[in-house]
Design a protein around this motif. Structure first.
Motif, PDB file in Angstrom:
ATOM      1  N   LEU A   1       0.843  -1.185   0.000  1.00  0.00           N
ATOM      2  CA  LEU A   1       0.000   0.000   0.000  1.00  0.00           C
ATOM      3  C   LEU A   1       0.884   1.243   0.000  1.00  0.00           C
ATOM      4  O   LEU A   1       2.009   1.216   0.489  1.00  0.00           O
ATOM      5  N   ASP A   2       0.353   2.321  -0.550  1.00  0.00           N
ATOM      6  CA  ASP A   2       1.028   3.613  -0.519  1.00  0.00           C
ATOM      7  C   ASP A   2       0.377   4.422   0.607  1.00  0.00           C
ATOM      8  O   ASP A   2      -0.837   4.639   0.593  1.00  0.00           O
TER       9      ASP A   2
ATOM     10  N   GLN B   1      -0.707   7.382   2.004  1.00  0.00           N
ATOM     11  CA  GLN B   1      -1.080   8.775   1.781  1.00  0.00           C
ATOM     12  C   GLN B   1      -1.905   9.213   2.990  1.00  0.00           C
ATOM     13  O   GLN B   1      -2.718   8.451   3.490  1.00  0.00           O
TER      14      GLN B   1
ATOM     15  N   GLU C   1      -5.524   8.560   2.586  1.00  0.00           N
ATOM     16  CA  GLU C   1      -6.014   7.200   2.324  1.00  0.00           C
ATOM     17  C   GLU C   1      -4.845   6.246   2.166  1.00  0.00           C
ATOM     18  O   GLU C   1      -3.696   6.652   1.994  1.00  0.00           O
ATOM     19  N   TRP C   2      -5.161   4.939   2.210  1.00  0.00           N
ATOM     20  CA  TRP C   2      -4.244   3.920   1.707  1.00  0.00           C
ATOM     21  C   TRP C   2      -4.553   3.749   0.228  1.00  0.00           C
ATOM     22  O   TRP C   2      -5.707   3.516  -0.135  1.00  0.00           O
ATOM     23  N   THR C   3      -3.534   3.835  -0.594  1.00  0.00           N
ATOM     24  CA  THR C   3      -3.731   3.574  -2.016  1.00  0.00           C
ATOM     25  C   THR C   3      -3.084   2.240  -2.352  1.00  0.00           C
ATOM     26  O   THR C   3      -1.908   2.026  -2.046  1.00  0.00           O
TER      27      THR C   3
ATOM     28  N   ASP D   1      -4.159   1.146  -7.283  1.00  0.00           N
ATOM     29  CA  ASP D   1      -4.836   2.451  -7.333  1.00  0.00           C
ATOM     30  C   ASP D   1      -6.164   2.501  -6.573  1.00  0.00           C
ATOM     31  O   ASP D   1      -6.834   3.522  -6.586  1.00  0.00           O
TER      32      ASP D   1
ATOM     33  N   SER E   1      -8.607   2.903  -3.443  1.00  0.00           N
ATOM     34  CA  SER E   1      -8.576   3.656  -2.200  1.00  0.00           C
ATOM     35  C   SER E   1      -9.077   2.791  -1.051  1.00  0.00           C
ATOM     36  O   SER E   1     -10.195   2.270  -1.104  1.00  0.00           O
ATOM     37  N   ASN E   2      -8.225   2.615  -0.034  1.00  0.00           N
ATOM     38  CA  ASN E   2      -8.578   1.778   1.116  1.00  0.00           C
ATOM     39  C   ASN E   2      -9.240   0.467   0.690  1.00  0.00           C
ATOM     40  O   ASN E   2     -10.365   0.155   1.093  1.00  0.00           O
TER      41      ASN E   2
END
Ligand SMILES: [Cu+2]
Length: 167
Positions: free
Chosen positions: A66-67, A69, A72-74, A83, A85-86
């Motif tokens: 996950l990224d 951010q 949110e978690w992307t 890509d 979101s959560n």
């Protein structure tokens, strides 16, 4: 098709292969014997689960990236959550997975796995860091148990939170 909505979301997600059969039976009304062969399952993924409520089945042993951010978690990997979101993750009970964030936005994040009381399960949590590329330090290897219901960034628990369904 309204009949299909009566099927619980969890069940609908779980039995995507059988969903076509269910719909077929429902369509038969009172008269039919409902023995359609339901052999078409090419549309079982993505098409039926509208809105933000659908989940993604993750293969046992997968590393879920996950990224981090702040908003949110992307999803990064596997491709099925890229890509997103959560993303809601559907895992298999008793299997082992790895989850974490190899990259972030420089905000202060961690990741932890919580039960439905909001408590961390089995010590599955990382220390917070503001590194943008924390590497393995933010990856957690864990066993999927029904106790685990979500993955959360503690400092941003209102925004960075995703559902885990263990089946
Ligand atoms: Cu965070």
């Amino acid at each position: 098709m309204t009949r299909e909505n009566a099927v619980s979301r969890r069940k609908a997600l779980k039995v995507t292969g059988a969903a076509a059969t269910t719909a077929l039976v429902a369509g038969c009304g009172g008269g039919g014997n409902g023995n359609g062969n339901g052999n078409g399952n090419g549309d079982s993924n993505d098409s039926g689960n509208g809105g933000g409520s659908s989940g993604t089945e993750i293969e046992p042993g997968t590393t879920i990236e996950l990224d981090a951010q702040t908003t949110e978690w992307t999803g990064i990997a596997p491709d099925s959550i890229a890509d997103a979101s959560n993303p809601t993750l559907i895992l298999t009970e008793g299997e082992t997975y790895t989850i974490g964030w190899p990259q972030g936005d420089g905000g202060t994040h961690n990741i932890e796995l919580r039960n439905d009381s909001g408590d961390v399960v089995e010590g599955y949590e990382t220390e917070t860091t503001n590194e943008e590329e924390p590497g393995d330090s933010q990856m957690i290897e864990f066993e999927a148990t029904s106790e685990i219901v979500e993955y959360v960034c503690q400092p941003h628990e209102a925004q960075m939170v995703g559902e885990i369904q263990v089946e």
